[in-house]
Design a protein around this motif. Structure first.
Motif, PDB file in Angstrom:
ATOM      1  N   ASP A  91      25.500  47.211  51.108  1.00 19.75           N
ATOM      2  CA  ASP A  91      26.936  46.980  51.240  1.00 19.75           C
ATOM      3  C   ASP A  91      27.278  45.525  50.983  1.00 19.75           C
ATOM      4  O   ASP A  91      28.312  45.202  50.387  1.00 19.75           O
ATOM      5  CB  ASP A  91      27.412  47.398  52.633  1.00 19.75           C
ATOM      6  N   TRP A  92      26.389  44.629  51.408  1.00 21.48           N
ATOM      7  CA  TRP A  92      26.603  43.214  51.116  1.00 21.48           C
ATOM      8  C   TRP A  92      26.590  42.977  49.608  1.00 21.48           C
ATOM      9  O   TRP A  92      27.432  42.266  49.055  1.00 21.48           O
ATOM     10  CB  TRP A  92      25.534  42.352  51.792  1.00 21.48           C
ATOM     11  N   GLN A  93      25.622  43.574  48.917  1.00 21.39           N
ATOM     12  CA  GLN A  93      25.517  43.386  47.472  1.00 21.39           C
ATOM     13  C   GLN A  93      26.744  43.928  46.749  1.00 21.39           C
ATOM     14  O   GLN A  93      27.231  43.319  45.777  1.00 21.39           O
ATOM     15  CB  GLN A  93      24.240  44.059  46.962  1.00 21.39           C
ATOM     16  N   LEU A  94      27.254  45.068  47.214  1.00 25.79           N
ATOM     17  CA  LEU A  94      28.457  45.632  46.603  1.00 25.79           C
ATOM     18  C   LEU A  94      29.656  44.711  46.823  1.00 25.79           C
ATOM     19  O   LEU A  94      30.413  44.424  45.885  1.00 25.79           O
ATOM     20  CB  LEU A  94      28.731  47.016  47.187  1.00 25.79           C
ATOM     21  N   LEU A  95      29.828  44.238  48.058  1.00 23.74           N
ATOM     22  CA  LEU A  95      30.937  43.319  48.341  1.00 23.74           C
ATOM     23  C   LEU A  95      30.787  42.028  47.549  1.00 23.74           C
ATOM     24  O   LEU A  95      31.766  41.502  46.996  1.00 23.74           O
ATOM     25  CB  LEU A  95      30.993  43.008  49.834  1.00 23.74           C
ATOM     26  N   ALA A  96      29.565  41.511  47.457  1.00 20.53           N
ATOM     27  CA  ALA A  96      29.327  40.268  46.723  1.00 20.53           C
ATOM     28  C   ALA A  96      29.696  40.415  45.255  1.00 20.53           C
ATOM     29  O   ALA A  96      30.286  39.509  44.652  1.00 20.53           O
ATOM     30  CB  ALA A  96      27.859  39.858  46.866  1.00 20.53           C
ATOM     31  N   PHE A  97      29.353  41.562  44.672  1.00 21.82           N
ATOM     32  CA  PHE A  97      29.690  41.800  43.266  1.00 21.82           C
ATOM     33  C   PHE A  97      31.201  41.927  43.081  1.00 21.82           C
ATOM     34  O   PHE A  97      31.792  41.296  42.188  1.00 21.82           O
ATOM     35  CB  PHE A  97      28.995  43.070  42.764  1.00 21.82           C
ATOM     36  N   LEU A  98      31.857  42.724  43.924  1.00 24.68           N
ATOM     37  CA  LEU A  98      33.296  42.927  43.784  1.00 24.68           C
ATOM     38  C   LEU A  98      34.072  41.636  44.024  1.00 24.68           C
ATOM     39  O   LEU A  98      35.089  41.386  43.374  1.00 24.68           O
ATOM     40  CB  LEU A  98      33.758  44.013  44.764  1.00 24.68           C
ATOM     41  N   ALA A  99      33.579  40.805  44.964  1.00 23.30           N
ATOM     42  CA  ALA A  99      34.275  39.548  45.249  1.00 23.30           C
ATOM     43  C   ALA A  99      34.222  38.593  44.069  1.00 23.30           C
ATOM     44  O   ALA A  99      35.112  37.751  43.894  1.00 23.30           O
ATOM     45  CB  ALA A  99      33.659  38.889  46.488  1.00 23.30           C
ATOM     46  N   ARG A 100      33.187  38.712  43.240  1.00 25.14           N
ATOM     47  CA  ARG A 100      33.095  37.876  42.028  1.00 25.14           C
ATOM     48  C   ARG A 100      34.031  38.381  40.930  1.00 25.14           C
ATOM     49  O   ARG A 100      34.302  37.663  39.965  1.00 25.14           O
ATOM     50  CB  ARG A 100      31.663  37.879  41.494  1.00 25.14           C
ATOM     51  N   HIS A 101      34.493  39.620  41.067  1.00 33.04           N
ATOM     52  CA  HIS A 101      35.321  40.218  40.015  1.00 33.04           C
ATOM     53  C   HIS A 101      36.560  40.851  40.640  1.00 33.04           C
ATOM     54  O   HIS A 101      36.763  42.068  40.533  1.00 33.04           O
ATOM     55  CB  HIS A 101      34.522  41.268  39.240  1.00 33.04           C
ATOM     56  N   PRO A 102      37.392  40.064  41.314  1.00 35.94           N
ATOM     57  CA  PRO A 102      38.573  40.638  41.976  1.00 35.94           C
ATOM     58  C   PRO A 102      39.559  41.217  40.956  1.00 35.94           C
ATOM     59  O   PRO A 102      39.677  40.733  39.828  1.00 35.94           O
ATOM     60  CB  PRO A 102      39.178  39.433  42.710  1.00 35.94           C
ATOM     61  N   ASN A 103      40.210  42.294  41.393  1.00 35.04           N
ATOM     62  CA  ASN A 103      41.251  42.947  40.587  1.00 35.04           C
ATOM     63  C   ASN A 103      40.731  43.522  39.273  1.00 35.04           C
ATOM     64  O   ASN A 103      41.497  43.711  38.327  1.00 35.04           O
ATOM     65  CB  ASN A 103      42.413  41.980  40.324  1.00 35.04           C
ATOM     66  N   GLN A 104      39.433  43.781  39.218  1.00 32.44           N
ATOM     67  CA  GLN A 104      38.850  44.435  38.043  1.00 32.44           C
ATOM     68  C   GLN A 104      38.364  45.824  38.444  1.00 32.44           C
ATOM     69  O   GLN A 104      37.761  45.997  39.506  1.00 32.44           O
ATOM     70  CB  GLN A 104      37.679  43.624  37.484  1.00 32.44           C
ATOM     71  N   ARG A 105      38.606  46.797  37.603  1.00 38.84           N
ATOM     72  CA  ARG A 105      38.187  48.160  37.889  1.00 38.84           C
ATOM     73  C   ARG A 105      36.777  48.409  37.366  1.00 38.84           C
ATOM     74  O   ARG A 105      36.439  48.010  36.253  1.00 38.84           O
ATOM     75  CB  ARG A 105      39.155  49.157  37.250  1.00 38.84           C
ATOM     76  N   PHE A 106      35.985  49.097  38.185  1.00 33.29           N
ATOM     77  CA  PHE A 106      34.619  49.433  37.784  1.00 33.29           C
ATOM     78  C   PHE A 106      34.374  50.912  38.055  1.00 33.29           C
ATOM     79  O   PHE A 106      34.699  51.421  39.130  1.00 33.29           O
ATOM     80  CB  PHE A 106      33.597  48.599  38.562  1.00 33.29           C
ATOM     81  N   SER A 107      33.797  51.579  37.079  1.00 31.55           N
ATOM     82  CA  SER A 107      33.420  52.976  37.279  1.00 31.55           C
ATOM     83  C   SER A 107      32.202  53.024  38.199  1.00 31.55           C
ATOM     84  O   SER A 107      31.517  52.013  38.416  1.00 31.55           O
ATOM     85  CB  SER A 107      33.081  53.637  35.945  1.00 31.55           C
ATOM     86  N   ARG A 108      31.921  54.192  38.712  1.00 34.12           N
ATOM     87  CA  ARG A 108      30.727  54.359  39.550  1.00 34.12           C
ATOM     88  C   ARG A 108      29.473  54.022  38.757  1.00 34.12           C
ATOM     89  O   ARG A 108      28.543  53.413  39.276  1.00 34.12           O
ATOM     90  CB  ARG A 108      30.665  55.787  40.091  1.00 34.12           C
TER      91      ARG A 108
END
Length: 225
Positions: free
Chosen positions: A155-172
């Motif tokens: 969960d930390w890794q997922l949050l860390a990745f998303l925080a580097r790319h705010p407001n960007q959509r990512f598929s599963r």
């Protein structure tokens, strides 16, 4: 030298894993029973745990839950129980990877290396602040206000990745490739489980600051206002 804690009650398998891991430069400690396994884990402080589910005296999931409560050490499950429901249960409890028996020991070593690489990727000296949410890459922690969030490694890794790319959509599929790694075999439902846990951890994050939104037909997005 990275330390790998092998919890496996079949001594030949434990020894096989130890030989291959040590040959690749890891320091290995094998634990072939259940008694005191958590005490050994806490005192030895490994960098990664290889955990068998089918231990004689208890279910490995119970040990996984305790490890998760203690901190953020990555855990790879190694077990003969390779059915989809078993895999999903392991990922929902925070396992970083899942290897079914029988296995190729060289593949196990490769999986260990991959999980440790992903963990190291996020251990960077950087802090991102998103309102009252602070994502600290050097300590691999997330802080809400003044309280550290109890995030498991995935969960930390997922949050860390998303925080580097705010407001960007990512598929599963994109999140699986970028966060879980291309060698991960858990399927995209693992993404949904991780997002569900992460949303629960972020439940006190004010909606006016941001949220993890579902992008219809796409996947997920860390929307920051």
């Amino acid at each position: 030298m990275k330390k790998v804690f092998v919890v496996e009650d079949e001594r030949p398998i434990a020894r096989l894993l130890q030989v291959y891991l040590e040959r690749d430069g890891f320091e290995v400690l094998c634990h072939t029973g259940v008694k005191d396994v958590l005490d050994v884990f806490r005192s030895w402080k490994p960098d990664l745990v290889l955990l068998d589910l089918m231990l004689e005296e208890t279910h490995g999931m119970e040990i996984l839950q305790q490890i998760r409560q203690d901190g953020s050490c990555p855990v790879i499950i190694v077990t003969a129980r390779g059915a989809v429901p078993d895999r999903l249960e392991g990922f929902q409890l925070g396992a970083d990877d899942y290897i079914a028996k029988p296995f190729d020991p060289e593949e196990v070593v490769a999986r260990v290396q991959a999980v440790l690489r992903r963990s190291a990727y996020f251990a960077e000296s950087e802090v991102i602040r998103l309102g009252s949410l602070t994502v600290d890459y050097s300590s691999q922690t997330a802080i809400m206000g003044y309280e550290q969030l109890p995030l498991i490694p995935r969960d930390w890794q997922l949050l860390a990745f998303l925080a580097r790319h705010p407001n960007q959509r990512f598929s599963r599929e994109q999140l699986l490739d970028c966060v879980w790694g291309r060698d991960f075999e858990g399927g995209d439902r693992s993404v949904d489980a991780a997002v569900k846990r992460l949303r629960k951890s972020l439940q006190d994050w004010p909606a006016k600051e941001g949220e993890i939104a579902t992008a219809k037909g796409m996947g997920y997005c860390l929307c920051v206002r």
